[in-house]
Design a protein around this motif. Structure first.
Motif, PDB file in Angstrom:
ATOM      1  N   GLY A 182       0.818  -1.205   0.000  1.00  0.00           N
ATOM      2  CA  GLY A 182       0.000   0.000   0.000  1.00  0.00           C
ATOM      3  C   GLY A 182       0.854   1.258   0.000  1.00  0.00           C
ATOM      4  N   ARG A 183       0.409   2.266   0.740  1.00  0.00           N
ATOM      5  CA  ARG A 183       1.119   3.544   0.835  1.00  0.00           C
ATOM      6  C   ARG A 183       1.706   3.697   2.235  1.00  0.00           C
ATOM      7  N   ALA A 184       2.940   4.171   2.293  1.00  0.00           N
ATOM      8  CA  ALA A 184       3.623   4.372   3.573  1.00  0.00           C
ATOM      9  C   ALA A 184       4.171   5.790   3.626  1.00  0.00           C
ATOM     10  N   LEU A 185       3.784   6.538   4.669  1.00  0.00           N
ATOM     11  CA  LEU A 185       4.199   7.929   4.825  1.00  0.00           C
ATOM     12  C   LEU A 185       4.825   8.096   6.205  1.00  0.00           C
ATOM     13  N   ALA A 186       6.118   8.359   6.241  1.00  0.00           N
ATOM     14  CA  ALA A 186       6.837   8.510   7.505  1.00  0.00           C
ATOM     15  C   ALA A 186       7.272   9.962   7.689  1.00  0.00           C
ATOM     16  N   GLY A 187       7.506  10.339   8.955  1.00  0.00           N
ATOM     17  CA  GLY A 187       7.953  11.697   9.250  1.00  0.00           C
ATOM     18  C   GLY A 187       6.976  12.760   8.796  1.00  0.00           C
TER      19      GLY A 187
END
Length: 241
Positions: A182-187
């Motif tokens: 899927g989608r991964a958004l860090a920080g």
């Protein structure tokens, strides 16, 4: 007492910013079309706000009206703008956009005081205070399509796969010990040092501190391999683990 008809709650949505630097109608329309065509399932229908803080040139009602029309013609849901003066903010409101407040300014540290002329008495060094360790959110179930997991103020550890159409978000790092599809958004709250780690990279999108890379580019780097994603000189890097 009657049952409540509604409840207003805070939520965490993935919002994208269109940072406009200059405006040439034909070039803008073509570049916008190419961007949407690169990932139509991700961009079409996505909420978007217009950031005008770094725009060079004069902003007027006609320019705003044209940008809004162009964005909506390719499927973006343009809902607001930021980075403008009061006059432009009012013009944006007249066109149906909300005005978003500017980001909070960075607080400058006060200048160090001049040392006194008399030598200070030697003192034992005080132990440095250590910041308390942030909690880590651990998820041991699969993240299904349409689900969103957000780790506020901490790292996110996932012990099960992340399916296509799912979204995992963290203020800190993201660790996926299975496949990331899927989608991964860090920080997401201004942490450029955050990283994404996964055992099998098949993501639709990865993002660090607002910088993102889509599926077509990810396929060129460690596809279906153990990988890490990090930010270096304002550019996303993908490297094998």
């Amino acid at each position: 007492m009657a049952d409540a008809c509604f409840q207003i709650k805070g939520t965490n949505l993935t919002l994208m910013s269109l940072d406009l630097y200059q405006y040439q109608p034909q070039a803008f329309a073509e570049q916008l079309r190419q961007k949407v065509e690169s990932a139509p399932l991700f961009f079409t229908g996505s909420p978007l706000f217009l950031n005008l803080a770094d725009f060079s040139g004069e902003i007027n009602r006609e320019l705003l009206q044209d940008v809004i029309k162009q964005c909506r013609s390719v499927g973006f849901q343009l809902f607001g703008c930021k980075g403008t003066d009061d006059k432009v903010a009012q013009q944006a409101r007249d066109l149906g956009l909300i005005h978003l407040p500017a980001s909070r300014p960075r607080v400058e540290k006060p200048a160090a005081e001049e040392p006194s002329q008399a030598p200070a008495e030697p003192q034992a060094a005080a132990p440095k205070a250590t910041a308390p360790a942030l909690p880590t959110r651990i998820v041991d179930r699969p993240v299904r399509s349409g689900q969103q997991i957000y780790a506020e103020g901490c790292d996110l550890i996932l012990l099960a796969p992340v399916s296509e159409g799912a979204e995992v978000i963290a203020d800190g790092n993201i660790h996926v010990y299975r496949a990331l599809r899927g989608r991964a958004l860090a920080g997401v709250r201004g942490n450029p040092d955050a990283r994404i780690f996964c055992q099998q990279l098949e993501a639709e999108l990865v993002s660090i501190n607002g910088h993102f890379m889509l599926n077509d580019k990810l396929r060129e780097h460690c596809w279906k391999q153990a990988a890490q994603v990090y930010l270096q000189d304002d550019s996303l890097q993908v490297a094998a683990l």
